[in-house]
Design an enzyme around this catalytic site. Structure first.
Site, PDB file in Angstrom:
ATOM      1  N   LYS A 184       0.820  -1.214   0.000  1.00 39.34           N
ATOM      2  CA  LYS A 184       0.000   0.000   0.000  1.00 39.34           C
ATOM      3  C   LYS A 184       0.863   1.278   0.000  1.00 39.34           C
ATOM      4  CE  LYS A 184      -3.832  -2.296  -0.103  1.00 39.34           C
ATOM      5  NZ  LYS A 184      -3.537  -3.672   0.154  1.00 39.34           N
TER       6      LYS A 184
HETATM    7  C1  LIG Z   1      -9.745  -3.822  -1.749  1.00 37.62           C
HETATM    8  C2  LIG Z   1      -9.081  -4.384  -0.529  1.00 37.62           C
HETATM    9  N1  LIG Z   1      -9.759  -4.406   0.628  1.00 37.62           N
HETATM   10  C3  LIG Z   1      -9.218  -4.889   1.753  1.00 37.62           C
HETATM   11  C4  LIG Z   1      -7.944  -5.387   1.776  1.00 37.62           C
HETATM   12  C5  LIG Z   1      -7.427  -5.984   3.030  1.00 37.62           C
HETATM   13  O1  LIG Z   1      -6.385  -5.303   3.623  1.00 37.62           O
HETATM   14  P1  LIG Z   1      -5.365  -6.103   4.563  1.00 37.62           P
HETATM   15  O2  LIG Z   1      -4.480  -6.911   3.695  1.00 37.62           O
HETATM   16  O3  LIG Z   1      -4.630  -4.995   5.284  1.00 37.62           O
HETATM   17  O4  LIG Z   1      -6.151  -6.930   5.519  1.00 37.62           O
HETATM   18  C6  LIG Z   1      -7.191  -5.402   0.579  1.00 37.62           C
HETATM   19  C7  LIG Z   1      -5.846  -5.975   0.468  1.00 37.62           C
HETATM   20  O5  LIG Z   1      -4.863  -5.776   0.978  1.00 37.62           O
HETATM   21  C8  LIG Z   1      -7.772  -4.881  -0.591  1.00 37.62           C
HETATM   22  O6  LIG Z   1      -7.090  -4.861  -1.746  1.00 37.62           O
END
Ligand SMILES: Cc1ncc(COP(=O)(O)O)c(C=O)c1O
Length: 386
Positions: A184
């Site tokens: 990110k």
């Molecule tokens: C659209 C979207 N929502 C939620 C997430 C979930 O985030 P995390 O990996 O920090 O749990 C991601 C991926 O990282 C994502 O691409």
């Protein structure tokens, strides 16, 4: 000489992050404490939201947000099919049902015109995902939500920093969820942040992020604290550590700089592909500031003699790492089996899936890295042009 493989992603971690983590490791306080509080406060100010709660992933953020607005067993939540696993699965953590919605063919964002027909008396919320970092058409989504009394939980995992009609993403809907996963704009390794202007939801999410207890460890174990606490609900173990926050504080300082680098790369790709009818570049709407978490092109397959999968394999042989975002939810075996989805139920997303490729885009890329990607794509198109 064979050039080194250019990975799809590399994080930008510098001396500041290393120093900050070392200080924290030596401080005697590793878990949720002063660094997390500082990171929350700085993030809150960055967004200028009333409340910010740091947690250990973007997925946990989405789960806590749905819990806070009261999603329960039997409820329905509208989720775009063009998303990562998290958005749809958290709905099911609460024994509610994700109702998958179609995407726009150009932005790949949730199509606001397709929401209303999915609404039933059980629908309680909409979860717009700002795909690739481009804000959804929030005015239209909020209008539907207002008319049907639905909550809006924004999945802003890709959208830091992004703006919709001049307003920073983070307080447009009811609750906004960010991710600090390694790829990110800013990272804490794993981590997330939830922002809201509603104090009741802010308090609930903070409490549920740590076992539903009335105080966190920092309040209990420091000189000013006391050992006593009360369990107010059966919560979760979603708290962020001070080690992660130590990285996040330093990354947040560079957020705009990282973003500017991503914007520059996107502009260079746009220019590099402008004359190729075989490559459809991502559409950026004029009323948004795009975070450019992803740069997703669509291959015009009818102009090419190669499939998307073979295209990706051929690029890999040229030393270029790419990816695909996303395999739409309704094409996955679990969603087909459990809810009976078929590819033709969401035809736009199904067709787009066959054509999309995500290019490397991260602040560490030099102009010559970007040019290498452009060159490899151009060569591939020339070789496989019909
Ligand atoms: C659209 C979207 N929502 C939620 C997430 C979930 O985030 P995390 O990996 O920090 O749990 C991601 C991926 O990282 C994502 O691409």
């Amino acid at each position: 000489m064979l050039e080194q493989f250019l990975p799809f992603h590399l994080p930008t971690i510098g001396e500041d992050e290393i120093r900050s983590v070392t200080e924290t490791l030596l401080s005697g306080w590793l878990t949720t404490g002063p660094k997390v509080r500082q990171f929350e406060e700085e993030f809150r100010k960055f967004i200028s939201a009333a409340h910010a709660v740091a947690i250990n992933s973007g997925t946990a953020a989405l789960h806590l947000a749905l819990d806070a607005v009261g999603i329960q067993q039997g409820d329905e939540v509208i989720v775009p099919t063009m998303t990562f696993a998290s958005t749809a699965e958290v709905v099911q953590y609460l024994r509610a049902r994700p109702v998958l919605a179609e995407c726009q063919p150009d932005t790949l964002n949730l199509d606001p015109t397709q929401i209303e027909k999915l609404i039933t008396p059980k629908t309680k919320a909409i979860m717009p995902v700002h795909f690739a970092g481009q804000p959804c058409e929030m005015d239209r989504i909020l209008d539907v939500a207002r008319r049907y009394d639905l909550k809006v939980i924004e999945d802003a995992a890709h959208a830091l920093p992004a703006r919709y009609r001049g307003q920073i993403v983070g307080k447009i809907g009811d609750i906004t969820c960010f991710s600090f996963y390694a790829t990110k704009t800013i990272t804490t390794g794993e981590g997330g942040m939830i922002t809201t202007n509603n104090p009741e939801w802010g308090d609930r999410m903070r409490m549920m992020s740590l076992h539903g207890i009335s105080k966190d460890a920092w309040e209990r174990y420091t000189a000013e604290g006391s050992w006593s606490y009360e369990i107010l609900a059966p919560g979760y173990k979603y708290n962020m550590t001070d080690i992660a926050a130590a990285i996040g504080i330093e990354q947040l300082k560079k957020c705009n700089q990282f973003w500017a680098a991503r914007c520059r790369i996107a502009a260079r790709y746009d220019k590099g592909f402008a004359d190729l009818p075989e490559i459809r570049r991502p559409l950026c709407r004029p009323d948004v500031d795009h975070a450019w978490h992803l740069y997703v092109i669509q291959l015009e397959l009818d102009r090419l003699r190669i499939s998307r999968n073979d295209f990706i394999e051929a690029l890999k042989k040229e030393g270029i790492g790419t990816s695909v975002h996303f395999i739409p939810m309704h094409l996955h075996p679990y969603y087909r089996k459990t809810f009976g989805y078929r590819p033709e139920d969401l035809p736009v997303a199904s067709a787009i899936f066959e054509r999309i490729v995500s290019l490397p885009i991260y602040s560490r890329m030099s102009d010559s890295d970007v040019d290498r990607v452009i060159h490899a794509f151009r060569n591939m198109v020339t070789q496989y042009r019909r």
